[in-house]
Design a protein around this motif. Structure first.
Motif, PDB file in Angstrom:
ATOM      1  N   PHE A  91       0.941  -0.835  -0.033  1.00  0.00           N
ATOM      2  CA  PHE A  91      -0.055  -0.151  -0.141  1.00  0.00           C
ATOM      3  C   PHE A  91       0.616   1.513  -0.140  1.00  0.00           C
ATOM      4  CE2 PHE A  91      -3.172  -3.978   1.799  1.00  0.00           C
ATOM      5  CZ  PHE A  91      -3.732  -3.065   0.687  1.00  0.00           C
ATOM      6  N   ASP A  92       1.850   1.201  -0.293  1.00  0.00           N
ATOM      7  CA  ASP A  92       2.753   1.962  -0.244  1.00  0.00           C
ATOM      8  C   ASP A  92       3.247   3.442  -2.028  1.00  0.00           C
ATOM      9  OD1 ASP A  92       3.567   1.459   1.791  1.00  0.00           O
ATOM     10  OD2 ASP A  92       5.396   0.784   1.940  1.00  0.00           O
ATOM     11  N   SER A  93       1.935   3.200  -2.470  1.00  0.00           N
ATOM     12  CA  SER A  93       1.967   3.840  -4.053  1.00  0.00           C
ATOM     13  C   SER A  93       0.954   4.487  -3.927  1.00  0.00           C
ATOM     14  CB  SER A  93       2.469   2.827  -5.246  1.00  0.00           C
ATOM     15  OG  SER A  93       1.213   1.962  -5.286  1.00  0.00           O
ATOM     16  N   ASP A  94       0.818   5.454  -4.738  1.00  0.00           N
ATOM     17  CA  ASP A  94      -0.899   6.610  -5.006  1.00  0.00           C
ATOM     18  C   ASP A  94      -1.567   5.577  -5.369  1.00  0.00           C
ATOM     19  OD1 ASP A  94       0.727   9.014  -4.497  1.00  0.00           O
ATOM     20  OD2 ASP A  94       1.183   9.315  -6.568  1.00  0.00           O
ATOM     21  N   THR A  95      -1.268   4.759  -6.502  1.00  0.00           N
ATOM     22  CA  THR A  95      -2.096   3.826  -7.303  1.00  0.00           C
ATOM     23  C   THR A  95      -3.197   2.661  -6.016  1.00  0.00           C
ATOM     24  OG1 THR A  95      -1.116   2.880  -9.044  1.00  0.00           O
ATOM     25  CG2 THR A  95      -2.378   1.965  -8.884  1.00  0.00           C
ATOM     26  N   ALA A  96      -1.822   2.233  -5.161  1.00  0.00           N
ATOM     27  CA  ALA A  96      -2.780   1.361  -4.009  1.00  0.00           C
ATOM     28  C   ALA A  96      -3.609   3.324  -2.938  1.00  0.00           C
ATOM     29  CB  ALA A  96      -1.461   1.642  -2.794  1.00  0.00           C
ATOM     30  N   ALA A  97      -2.980   3.577  -2.649  1.00  0.00           N
ATOM     31  CA  ALA A  97      -3.751   4.915  -2.238  1.00  0.00           C
ATOM     32  C   ALA A  97      -4.567   5.207  -3.215  1.00  0.00           C
ATOM     33  CB  ALA A  97      -3.305   5.855  -1.990  1.00  0.00           C
ATOM     34  N   ASP A  98      -4.659   5.425  -4.228  1.00  0.00           N
ATOM     35  CA  ASP A  98      -6.392   5.802  -5.244  1.00  0.00           C
ATOM     36  C   ASP A  98      -6.907   4.131  -4.743  1.00  0.00           C
ATOM     37  OD1 ASP A  98      -5.563   7.403  -6.065  1.00  0.00           O
ATOM     38  OD2 ASP A  98      -4.893   7.158  -7.904  1.00  0.00           O
ATOM     39  N   HIS A  99      -7.239   2.912  -4.714  1.00  0.00           N
ATOM     40  CA  HIS A  99      -7.649   1.580  -4.380  1.00  0.00           C
ATOM     41  C   HIS A  99      -8.159   1.848  -3.431  1.00  0.00           C
ATOM     42  CE1 HIS A  99      -8.860  -2.838  -4.987  1.00  0.00           C
ATOM     43  NE2 HIS A  99      -8.404  -2.807  -3.774  1.00  0.00           N
ATOM     44  N   LEU A 100      -7.510   2.254  -2.734  1.00  0.00           N
ATOM     45  CA  LEU A 100      -8.051   2.018  -0.761  1.00  0.00           C
ATOM     46  C   LEU A 100      -9.171   2.766  -0.836  1.00  0.00           C
ATOM     47  CD1 LEU A 100      -4.864   1.381   1.301  1.00  0.00           C
ATOM     48  CD2 LEU A 100      -6.473   0.395   1.220  1.00  0.00           C
ATOM     49  N   GLY A 101      -8.992   4.519  -1.256  1.00  0.00           N
ATOM     50  CA  GLY A 101      -9.592   5.298  -1.362  1.00  0.00           C
ATOM     51  C   GLY A 101     -11.386   4.670  -2.338  1.00  0.00           C
ATOM     52  N   ASP A 102     -11.019   4.098  -3.300  1.00  0.00           N
ATOM     53  CA  ASP A 102     -12.413   3.847  -3.885  1.00  0.00           C
ATOM     54  C   ASP A 102     -12.732   2.489  -3.376  1.00  0.00           C
ATOM     55  OD1 ASP A 102     -12.024   5.124  -5.941  1.00  0.00           O
ATOM     56  OD2 ASP A 102     -10.802   3.247  -7.408  1.00  0.00           O
ATOM     57  N   LEU A 103     -12.278   2.432  -2.317  1.00  0.00           N
ATOM     58  CA  LEU A 103     -12.547   0.796  -1.866  1.00  0.00           C
ATOM     59  C   LEU A 103     -13.071   1.471  -0.031  1.00  0.00           C
ATOM     60  CD1 LEU A 103     -13.144  -2.224  -0.397  1.00  0.00           C
ATOM     61  CD2 LEU A 103     -10.863  -2.050   0.522  1.00  0.00           C
ATOM     62  N   VAL A 104     -12.775   2.121   0.516  1.00  0.00           N
ATOM     63  CA  VAL A 104     -13.610   3.055   1.478  1.00  0.00           C
ATOM     64  C   VAL A 104     -15.161   3.525   0.778  1.00  0.00           C
ATOM     65  CG1 VAL A 104     -13.461   4.952   3.450  1.00  0.00           C
ATOM     66  CG2 VAL A 104     -11.470   3.488   3.086  1.00  0.00           C
ATOM     67  N   GLY A 105     -14.702   5.066  -0.406  1.00  0.00           N
ATOM     68  CA  GLY A 105     -16.080   4.984  -0.867  1.00  0.00           C
ATOM     69  C   GLY A 105     -17.105   3.881  -1.071  1.00  0.00           C
ATOM     70  N   ARG A 106     -17.011   2.665  -1.934  1.00  0.00           N
ATOM     71  CA  ARG A 106     -18.158   1.896  -1.909  1.00  0.00           C
ATOM     72  C   ARG A 106     -18.420   1.692   0.143  1.00  0.00           C
ATOM     73  NH1 ARG A 106     -13.770  -0.079  -5.063  1.00  0.00           N
ATOM     74  NH2 ARG A 106     -14.018  -1.847  -4.434  1.00  0.00           N
ATOM     75  N   LEU A 107     -17.832   0.889   0.618  1.00  0.00           N
ATOM     76  CA  LEU A 107     -17.996   0.974   1.732  1.00  0.00           C
ATOM     77  C   LEU A 107     -19.389   1.698   1.888  1.00  0.00           C
ATOM     78  CD1 LEU A 107     -14.515  -0.677   3.643  1.00  0.00           C
ATOM     79  CD2 LEU A 107     -16.421  -2.329   3.229  1.00  0.00           C
ATOM     80  N   THR A 108     -18.081   2.952   2.182  1.00  0.00           N
ATOM     81  CA  THR A 108     -19.262   3.841   3.055  1.00  0.00           C
ATOM     82  C   THR A 108     -20.737   4.319   1.770  1.00  0.00           C
ATOM     83  OG1 THR A 108     -17.026   5.170   4.323  1.00  0.00           O
ATOM     84  CG2 THR A 108     -19.538   6.603   3.695  1.00  0.00           C
ATOM     85  N   ALA A 109     -20.251   4.446   0.814  1.00  0.00           N
ATOM     86  CA  ALA A 109     -21.358   4.680   0.219  1.00  0.00           C
ATOM     87  C   ALA A 109     -22.684   3.366   0.369  1.00  0.00           C
ATOM     88  CB  ALA A 109     -21.322   4.645  -2.044  1.00  0.00           C
ATOM     89  N   GLU A 110     -22.087   1.739   0.756  1.00  0.00           N
ATOM     90  CA  GLU A 110     -23.184   1.172   0.898  1.00  0.00           C
ATOM     91  C   GLU A 110     -24.140   1.520   1.774  1.00  0.00           C
ATOM     92  OE1 GLU A 110     -21.591  -2.625   1.043  1.00  0.00           O
ATOM     93  OE2 GLU A 110     -20.684  -2.734  -1.156  1.00  0.00           O
ATOM     94  N   VAL A 111     -23.336   1.932   3.311  1.00  0.00           N
ATOM     95  CA  VAL A 111     -23.672   2.248   4.048  1.00  0.00           C
ATOM     96  C   VAL A 111     -24.316   3.464   4.310  1.00  0.00           C
ATOM     97  CG1 VAL A 111     -23.217   3.474   6.724  1.00  0.00           C
ATOM     98  CG2 VAL A 111     -22.196   1.571   6.168  1.00  0.00           C
ATOM     99  N   THR A 112     -25.093   4.573   3.830  1.00  0.00           N
ATOM    100  CA  THR A 112     -25.383   6.442   3.353  1.00  0.00           C
ATOM    101  C   THR A 112     -26.669   5.398   2.350  1.00  0.00           C
ATOM    102  OG1 THR A 112     -22.984   7.351   2.782  1.00  0.00           O
ATOM    103  CG2 THR A 112     -25.285   7.799   1.849  1.00  0.00           C
ATOM    104  N   GLU A 113     -26.382   4.003   1.543  1.00  0.00           N
ATOM    105  CA  GLU A 113     -27.804   3.697   1.031  1.00  0.00           C
ATOM    106  C   GLU A 113     -28.193   3.519   2.165  1.00  0.00           C
ATOM    107  OE1 GLU A 113     -27.865   0.733  -2.958  1.00  0.00           O
ATOM    108  OE2 GLU A 113     -26.777   1.965  -3.065  1.00  0.00           O
TER     109      GLU A 113
END
Length: 124
Positions: free
Chosen positions: A9-31
């Motif tokens: 997780f030590d790269s911009d691509t990994a950080a983007d991936h984590l951001g997307d994953l966190v976004g999906r988890l959060t969006a599911e809860v919000t929905e």
């Protein structure tokens, strides 16, 4: 692409991936929170998986990886109020043992509280 270490997780691509994953988890809860409260009942899909998503957000946050941004604590507290109101209104209809009911209530409250605290700490 920026890389700052040899870790997974030590790269911009990994950080983007984590951001997307966190976004999906959060969006599911919000929905789930915006949907029909019946879906949040303890024996329904979102009634089980919303706390799972919150716990996963906590696990990711504890790692300290770049790309993990938690929802604001105010939103988490709003979720907590709604979720627990549905839980309290419907749990007795499932006939749980009193000890389970007390333990589960404590776990649910603790999960929301830990996430809100982690979010507040991240904002400082």
């Amino acid at each position: 692409m920026g890389t700052w270490g040899a870790g997974n997780f030590d790269s911009d691509t990994a950080a983007d991936h984590l951001g997307d994953l966190v976004g999906r988890l959060t969006a599911e809860v919000t929905e789930a929170m915006a949907g029909d409260p019946v879906g949040l009942e303890p024996d329904e899909y979102w009634g089980v998986t919303v706390p799972c998503n919150l716990e996963l957000l906590l696990v990711l946050d504890r790692q300290g990886w770049v790309g993990v941004t938690l929802p604001p604590p105010e939103l988490i507290r709003t979720w907590q109020e709604k979720f627990l109101a549905v839980w309290e209104a419907t749990i007795d209809g499932l006939g749980p043992k009193p000890a389970y009911k007390d333990e589960r209530r404590a776990v649910l409250n603790e999960t929301f509280e830990r996430l809100a605290e982690a979010s507040a700490g991240a904002a400082e």
